[in-house]
Design a protein around this motif. Sequence first.
Motif, PDB file in Angstrom:
ATOM      1  N   PHE A   1       0.833  -1.200   0.000  1.00  8.87           N
ATOM      2  CA  PHE A   1       0.000   0.000   0.000  1.00  8.87           C
ATOM      3  C   PHE A   1       0.867   1.249   0.000  1.00  8.87           C
ATOM      4  O   PHE A   1       1.985   1.248   0.513  1.00  8.87           O
ATOM      5  N   SER A   2       0.312   2.301  -0.570  1.00  9.07           N
ATOM      6  CA  SER A   2       0.922   3.625  -0.481  1.00  9.07           C
ATOM      7  C   SER A   2       0.319   4.371   0.698  1.00  9.07           C
ATOM      8  O   SER A   2      -0.878   4.264   0.981  1.00  9.07           O
ATOM      9  N   ALA A   3       1.138   5.134   1.392  1.00  8.72           N
ATOM     10  CA  ALA A   3       0.635   5.961   2.489  1.00  8.72           C
ATOM     11  C   ALA A   3      -0.236   7.103   1.979  1.00  8.72           C
ATOM     12  O   ALA A   3      -1.005   7.690   2.734  1.00  8.72           O
ATOM     13  N   GLY A   4      -0.133   7.411   0.679  1.00  3.84           N
ATOM     14  CA  GLY A   4      -0.959   8.456   0.085  1.00  3.84           C
ATOM     15  C   GLY A   4      -0.725   9.829   0.701  1.00  3.84           C
ATOM     16  O   GLY A   4      -1.669  10.590   0.933  1.00  3.84           O
ATOM     17  N   LEU A   5       0.531  10.158   0.962  1.00  5.46           N
ATOM     18  CA  LEU A   5       0.848  11.445   1.578  1.00  5.46           C
ATOM     19  C   LEU A   5       0.477  12.604   0.646  1.00  5.46           C
ATOM     20  O   LEU A   5       0.781  12.588  -0.537  1.00  5.46           O
ATOM     21  N   ARG A   6      -0.168  13.595   1.198  1.00  2.57           N
ATOM     22  CA  ARG A   6      -0.447  14.833   0.473  1.00  2.57           C
ATOM     23  C   ARG A   6       0.568  15.887   0.888  1.00  2.57           C
ATOM     24  O   ARG A   6       1.330  15.726   1.852  1.00  2.57           O
ATOM     25  N   ASP A   7       0.580  17.007   0.174  1.00  3.01           N
ATOM     26  CA  ASP A   7       1.570  18.058   0.443  1.00  3.01           C
ATOM     27  C   ASP A   7       1.556  18.495   1.903  1.00  3.01           C
ATOM     28  O   ASP A   7       2.605  18.579   2.559  1.00  3.01           O
ATOM     29  N   MET A   8       0.374  18.771   2.433  1.00  2.00           N
ATOM     30  CA  MET A   8       0.283  19.263   3.808  1.00  2.00           C
ATOM     31  C   MET A   8       0.630  18.181   4.828  1.00  2.00           C
ATOM     32  O   MET A   8       1.120  18.490   5.922  1.00  2.00           O
ATOM     33  N   ASP A   9       0.402  16.904   4.470  1.00  2.00           N
ATOM     34  CA  ASP A   9       0.818  15.818   5.361  1.00  2.00           C
ATOM     35  C   ASP A   9       2.328  15.857   5.560  1.00  2.00           C
ATOM     36  O   ASP A   9       2.838  15.685   6.671  1.00  2.00           O
ATOM     37  N   ALA A  10       3.034  16.060   4.445  1.00  2.00           N
ATOM     38  CA  ALA A  10       4.494  16.108   4.507  1.00  2.00           C
ATOM     39  C   ALA A  10       4.986  17.367   5.205  1.00  2.00           C
ATOM     40  O   ALA A  10       5.876  17.325   6.053  1.00  2.00           O
TER      41      ALA A  10
ATOM     42  N   LEU B   1       3.494  19.352   7.367  1.00  2.00           N
ATOM     43  CA  LEU B   1       3.154  19.425   8.784  1.00  2.00           C
ATOM     44  C   LEU B   1       3.551  18.174   9.573  1.00  2.00           C
ATOM     45  O   LEU B   1       3.414  18.150  10.795  1.00  2.00           O
ATOM     46  N   GLY B   2       4.041  17.163   8.867  1.00  2.00           N
ATOM     47  CA  GLY B   2       4.459  15.936   9.545  1.00  2.00           C
ATOM     48  C   GLY B   2       3.325  15.258  10.282  1.00  2.00           C
ATOM     49  O   GLY B   2       3.429  14.955  11.476  1.00  2.00           O
ATOM     50  N   ARG B   3       2.231  15.017   9.591  1.00  2.00           N
ATOM     51  CA  ARG B   3       1.039  14.460  10.229  1.00  2.00           C
ATOM     52  C   ARG B   3       1.175  12.951  10.441  1.00  2.00           C
ATOM     53  O   ARG B   3       0.545  12.134   9.764  1.00  2.00           O
ATOM     54  N   ASP B   4       1.992  12.569  11.383  1.00  4.18           N
ATOM     55  CA  ASP B   4       2.199  11.153  11.665  1.00  4.18           C
ATOM     56  C   ASP B   4       0.934  10.488  12.187  1.00  4.18           C
ATOM     57  O   ASP B   4       0.712   9.298  11.963  1.00  4.18           O
ATOM     58  N   ASP B   5       0.104  11.255  12.889  1.00  4.03           N
ATOM     59  CA  ASP B   5      -1.114  10.671  13.443  1.00  4.03           C
ATOM     60  C   ASP B   5      -2.054  10.183  12.349  1.00  4.03           C
ATOM     61  O   ASP B   5      -2.690   9.130  12.475  1.00  4.03           O
TER      62      ASP B   5
ATOM     63  N   ILE C   1      11.791  15.010   5.465  1.00  6.69           N
ATOM     64  CA  ILE C   1      11.150  15.579   6.653  1.00  6.69           C
ATOM     65  C   ILE C   1      11.555  14.852   7.938  1.00  6.69           C
ATOM     66  O   ILE C   1      11.036  15.146   9.009  1.00  6.69           O
ATOM     67  N   ALA C   2      12.508  13.910   7.819  1.00  9.48           N
ATOM     68  CA  ALA C   2      13.045  13.198   8.979  1.00  9.48           C
ATOM     69  C   ALA C   2      11.955  12.494   9.786  1.00  9.48           C
ATOM     70  O   ALA C   2      11.819  12.686  10.987  1.00  9.48           O
ATOM     71  N   THR C   3      11.184  11.680   9.105  1.00 12.13           N
ATOM     72  CA  THR C   3      10.129  10.910   9.766  1.00 12.13           C
ATOM     73  C   THR C   3      10.708  10.019  10.866  1.00 12.13           C
ATOM     74  O   THR C   3      11.728   9.350  10.664  1.00 12.13           O
ATOM     75  N   ASP C   4      10.061  10.014  12.009  1.00 13.47           N
ATOM     76  CA  ASP C   4      10.502   9.217  13.151  1.00 13.47           C
ATOM     77  C   ASP C   4       9.925   7.804  13.016  1.00 13.47           C
ATOM     78  O   ASP C   4       8.910   7.463  13.619  1.00 13.47           O
TER      79      ASP C   4
END
Length: 319
Positions: free
Chosen positions: A57-66, A68-72, A101-104
Amino acid sequence: MKGLRKYLTPFAPDQSGAVSVLYELGGLTVIIDAGGCTGNVCGFDEPRWFDKRSAIFSAGLRDMDAILGRDDALIQKIVDISDAFDANFIALVGTPVPAVIATDYQGICHILEKKIHKPVIYVPTTGVGLYDEGMEMAYLALFEKFADNKPTSHTEAILGVTPLDFTHAFSLPTFNNFEDFGCVGSLKKLYVASPAALKAAKRLHNRYGIDYEVRIPGLSLDIHDVHHILFIGQQVIGHTLRQQLAIPFDIASFFMMKPTLREKGDVHLIEEDDLIELVKKNDYDMIIGDPIFKDMLQDYQGQYLELIHFAVSGRRDFS
């Protein structure tokens, strides 16, 4: 010119190498991207996609997800989709976006394991490395999490086999079953079939005392009346053939070249011109490599033995 490619298509990247290791293990693989990287993996870099499906599956990240780092939001997506699959584990595979974005990853894995009560691993690929780097990371992550010494009827196995390098099946286990990882500590010997598997083999040796040999059992070529060969491709394949043939035999590769396997005449390639110049200045009477390299070497007059390397050309051997 540096970086100019007139003949070669882009090689399979690191996230594709990671997926090739994970593909048949019964896990749920989530590629942390906007969709493009997953499309490339499934559409171009995974030869099994049209014959044997996997839960990718793709996480389907959008621009604002990246931004703002919306990990939730990412975590909730994975929790929702995990309910629909009886997966052995969850694997997160990196791409350029989480790298930038240095995802944790470690924090996300910790939260996911508490929510879904399944093991979660991450493979910190960046999308700018090559496939063998992703394979290496995936093996290390899998063995770190799942290696055990459960009983097994096998004494030997081959580590480092995926369809990105090999087009044929092997008689020994090749870690394409999830259970193989839990039994690895009971093995007596590992054959290392790829430079990408060497680091994992060394760690398993230190942990369980498993002997390993860098060689591909059963691999051979019937070659006669040849005096100097150039092999272009995966280093351990070339190393195995060189040991068998015992004639002047050089290895050139755009991929990993482990120092312990290199001999005088071996070359790590960077640009197309590196290969063209190598062939011009040496008197090779046979070259072994993917057909795409033959197109580059139009002035070469010797024998050319085609050996499919899917990670290079995306071609499949249907013979």
